[in-house]
Design a protein around this motif. Sequence first.
Motif, PDB file in Angstrom:
ATOM      1  N   LEU A  87      53.368  52.081  31.791  1.00 32.15           N
ATOM      2  CA  LEU A  87      52.207  52.977  32.211  1.00 32.15           C
ATOM      3  C   LEU A  87      52.879  54.389  32.459  1.00 32.15           C
ATOM      4  O   LEU A  87      53.604  54.413  33.452  1.00 32.15           O
ATOM      5  N   ASP A  88      52.655  55.239  31.703  1.00 29.21           N
ATOM      6  CA  ASP A  88      53.346  56.568  31.987  1.00 29.21           C
ATOM      7  C   ASP A  88      55.079  56.518  32.302  1.00 29.21           C
ATOM      8  O   ASP A  88      55.558  57.182  32.985  1.00 29.21           O
ATOM      9  N   GLY A  89      55.580  55.554  31.427  1.00 31.64           N
ATOM     10  CA  GLY A  89      57.018  55.267  31.367  1.00 31.64           C
ATOM     11  C   GLY A  89      57.481  54.436  32.345  1.00 31.64           C
ATOM     12  O   GLY A  89      58.764  53.951  32.376  1.00 31.64           O
ATOM     13  N   GLN A  90      56.411  53.961  33.262  1.00 35.95           N
ATOM     14  CA  GLN A  90      56.965  52.811  34.175  1.00 35.95           C
ATOM     15  C   GLN A  90      56.707  51.304  33.616  1.00 35.95           C
ATOM     16  O   GLN A  90      55.619  51.114  33.260  1.00 35.95           O
ATOM     17  N   ILE A  91      57.897  50.571  33.616  1.00 36.29           N
ATOM     18  CA  ILE A  91      57.737  49.263  33.105  1.00 36.29           C
ATOM     19  C   ILE A  91      56.805  48.139  33.844  1.00 36.29           C
ATOM     20  O   ILE A  91      57.079  48.283  35.197  1.00 36.29           O
ATOM     21  N   VAL A  92      55.760  47.576  33.608  1.00 33.39           N
ATOM     22  CA  VAL A  92      54.973  46.577  34.259  1.00 33.39           C
ATOM     23  C   VAL A  92      54.831  45.438  33.548  1.00 33.39           C
ATOM     24  O   VAL A  92      54.631  45.236  32.377  1.00 33.39           O
ATOM     25  N   LYS A  93      55.410  44.473  34.126  1.00 33.76           N
ATOM     26  CA  LYS A  93      55.531  42.915  33.462  1.00 33.76           C
ATOM     27  C   LYS A  93      54.334  42.238  33.710  1.00 33.76           C
ATOM     28  O   LYS A  93      53.610  42.344  34.741  1.00 33.76           O
ATOM     29  N   MET A  94      53.981  41.381  32.613  1.00 36.19           N
ATOM     30  CA  MET A  94      52.950  40.485  32.519  1.00 36.19           C
ATOM     31  C   MET A  94      53.328  39.032  32.441  1.00 36.19           C
ATOM     32  O   MET A  94      54.592  38.829  32.058  1.00 36.19           O
ATOM     33  N   ALA A  95      52.638  38.252  32.596  1.00 38.50           N
ATOM     34  CA  ALA A  95      52.836  36.793  32.378  1.00 38.50           C
ATOM     35  C   ALA A  95      52.846  36.356  30.769  1.00 38.50           C
ATOM     36  O   ALA A  95      53.495  35.355  30.196  1.00 38.50           O
ATOM     37  N   HIS A  96      51.874  37.075  29.905  1.00 40.04           N
ATOM     38  CA  HIS A  96      51.514  36.543  28.533  1.00 40.04           C
ATOM     39  C   HIS A  96      52.030  37.935  27.689  1.00 40.04           C
ATOM     40  O   HIS A  96      51.971  39.032  28.093  1.00 40.04           O
ATOM     41  N   VAL A  97      52.275  37.671  26.363  1.00 40.00           N
ATOM     42  CA  VAL A  97      52.494  38.718  25.385  1.00 40.00           C
ATOM     43  C   VAL A  97      51.262  38.907  24.715  1.00 40.00           C
ATOM     44  O   VAL A  97      50.448  38.131  24.355  1.00 40.00           O
ATOM     45  N   PRO A  98      50.851  40.320  24.882  1.00 43.97           N
ATOM     46  CA  PRO A  98      49.536  40.636  24.164  1.00 43.97           C
ATOM     47  C   PRO A  98      49.645  40.404  22.620  1.00 43.97           C
ATOM     48  O   PRO A  98      50.725  40.467  21.850  1.00 43.97           O
ATOM     49  N   ARG A  99      48.632  40.106  22.056  1.00 49.96           N
ATOM     50  CA  ARG A  99      48.548  39.732  20.704  1.00 49.96           C
ATOM     51  C   ARG A  99      47.592  40.631  19.826  1.00 49.96           C
ATOM     52  O   ARG A  99      46.564  40.959  20.225  1.00 49.96           O
ATOM     53  N   GLU A 100      47.912  40.873  18.524  1.00 56.77           N
ATOM     54  CA  GLU A 100      47.115  41.779  17.724  1.00 56.77           C
ATOM     55  C   GLU A 100      46.621  40.621  16.488  1.00 56.77           C
ATOM     56  O   GLU A 100      47.325  39.985  15.857  1.00 56.77           O
ATOM     57  N   ALA A 101      45.304  40.640  16.528  1.00 54.10           N
ATOM     58  CA  ALA A 101      44.832  39.505  15.424  1.00 54.10           C
ATOM     59  C   ALA A 101      43.379  40.106  15.316  1.00 54.10           C
ATOM     60  O   ALA A 101      42.511  40.710  16.092  1.00 54.10           O
ATOM     61  N   GLU A 102      42.614  39.822  14.220  1.00 60.42           N
ATOM     62  CA  GLU A 102      41.389  40.205  13.858  1.00 60.42           C
ATOM     63  C   GLU A 102      40.958  41.625  14.058  1.00 60.42           C
ATOM     64  O   GLU A 102      39.905  42.026  14.608  1.00 60.42           O
TER      65      GLU A 102
END
Length: 516
Positions: A87-102
């Motif tokens: 986010l504007d160069g600041q790393i923000v971690k999440m619990a799941h990996v975003p996915r590209e599909a459909e």
Amino acid sequence: MKLNRGALSAGAALLLAVGFRAMDVSAPTGLFSVRERVYQGVRWVCADELARHLKGSVGKDSVSSYPALLLGGRRILVSTASPMVSLDGQIVKMAHVPREAEGCLWLPEEFLTNVLPKALGGPVRILGEEAKPMVQVVPPVKSVAGSGQAVTVDTAVSADFVRITLAGEGVTGAEVTRSGREVLVRLRSGAFSAPAHELGRGIVERVAPDREGKVLRVDLGDRFKKLDILKLRNPERLVLAVKGESQQVPAPPPSGNAGPGLPPEPAASAPESPGTSFAKEMPVKTPALDVVVLDPGHGGGDTGAVAPGGRTEKDIALELSQRLVPLLEAQGLKVVLTRTEDSTVSLMQRTAIANFNQADLFLSIHLNASPAPGARGPEVYFMSRDATDLWASELASKENLEGQGTDTGSGLHLVLWEMAQTAFLVESAFLAETIQQNLNSILGTASRSVRQAPFAVLEGARMPAVLVEVAFLTHGDDLRKVNDPSFQEQVARGLAEAVAAFKERYENPAAPADVP
């Protein structure tokens, strides 16, 4: 460094089989409703639909080819290989990996609750305890976890520190006990998959599993002082950090330096293979800058990036390092290489070699790769707990994974962070900036700048250390250049000149410097 994002993951394919539900969201911009899919208990929303409601947009980053969102006037770069965004160069971690599909970028629910509030400047809530069904949900296929998880054992040795890293599912639940000069690690599940390690004398002498692979025995030496135990996650690891003094390591057979035409001379290092004879003396640290460790990236079964046509990062990195050796020796420096042939050396062992040899400088040589066809030029990194940007963070994650390195997240505190680069950031930054300027001039890429990232290979270095990605093997012009021996000589000279400038600054700290 290798990147492979082209294939549709199994998770993304299963996501497509799941029907839609409705999600009501409260945001600083007002209430709105988006379609969601629920897969394995996680709620996912389409980035395009989210952007429409928030009057934003979705595109692609020109360097990394990752999806990029513009929401609330803030730029969000989304990794589809790791659970994080920038986010504007600041790393923000999440619990799941975003996915590209459909044809859509699917974002997990924590993107809305953890990332959106930072972008929109206020709280974001998902309304309702349960999602409201719009169509029938198709249950996902359950994955079957394997049994008998193998637990690996990796060791790193320096003069006053031995690190034993156990990696595998469930390893943090192991029982660790110490009685006298013996430490036992008992697994609750799985089995150790490593042979015995003979580490020398002093702090730790031997690390060996029992016949069934359920218990690991660590034999402590008579100069052992302290044992610290760290439990790390993502991936799961148990680290035994053993402190002491005057560790004597098995002495390797004499081997020659990698410079063409140079006579062989013994090289002191901390080898990975067992040995029966021991180094008589530890190398002596002097006030001058006189020992440089060169680390040709990857090696053995780890090829690193592979260029069109089959040229590998590991081979070119070794060629560049070998060309650099005689140029550094001409400055009166002793040069030690972490590998002189196509062999496997773990990330932790590379910095252990540098520490054991009392090196004044650690230089790791790599080649880059990117799915973006326009990405080209050099990138120089020095150690930081936080990455400069998402691309730097992703590159470090890839390098660390390929070399079976450690995760450099929140677990890098206590003993591990004591070994990190905190005390050498200023010196490392100076060296990195000097190298970056020299390579920019050689490759004609003035826009490239120094970056910071948590590379495992730099993590344990007790001296100024940088990692150099010389060029992109995925860019046609860069690849043509690095395959040219005369260009390799240019790069080696640029690196040698940077080391010479660093040596002058190191030995004469009051001398004026052109680079801050």
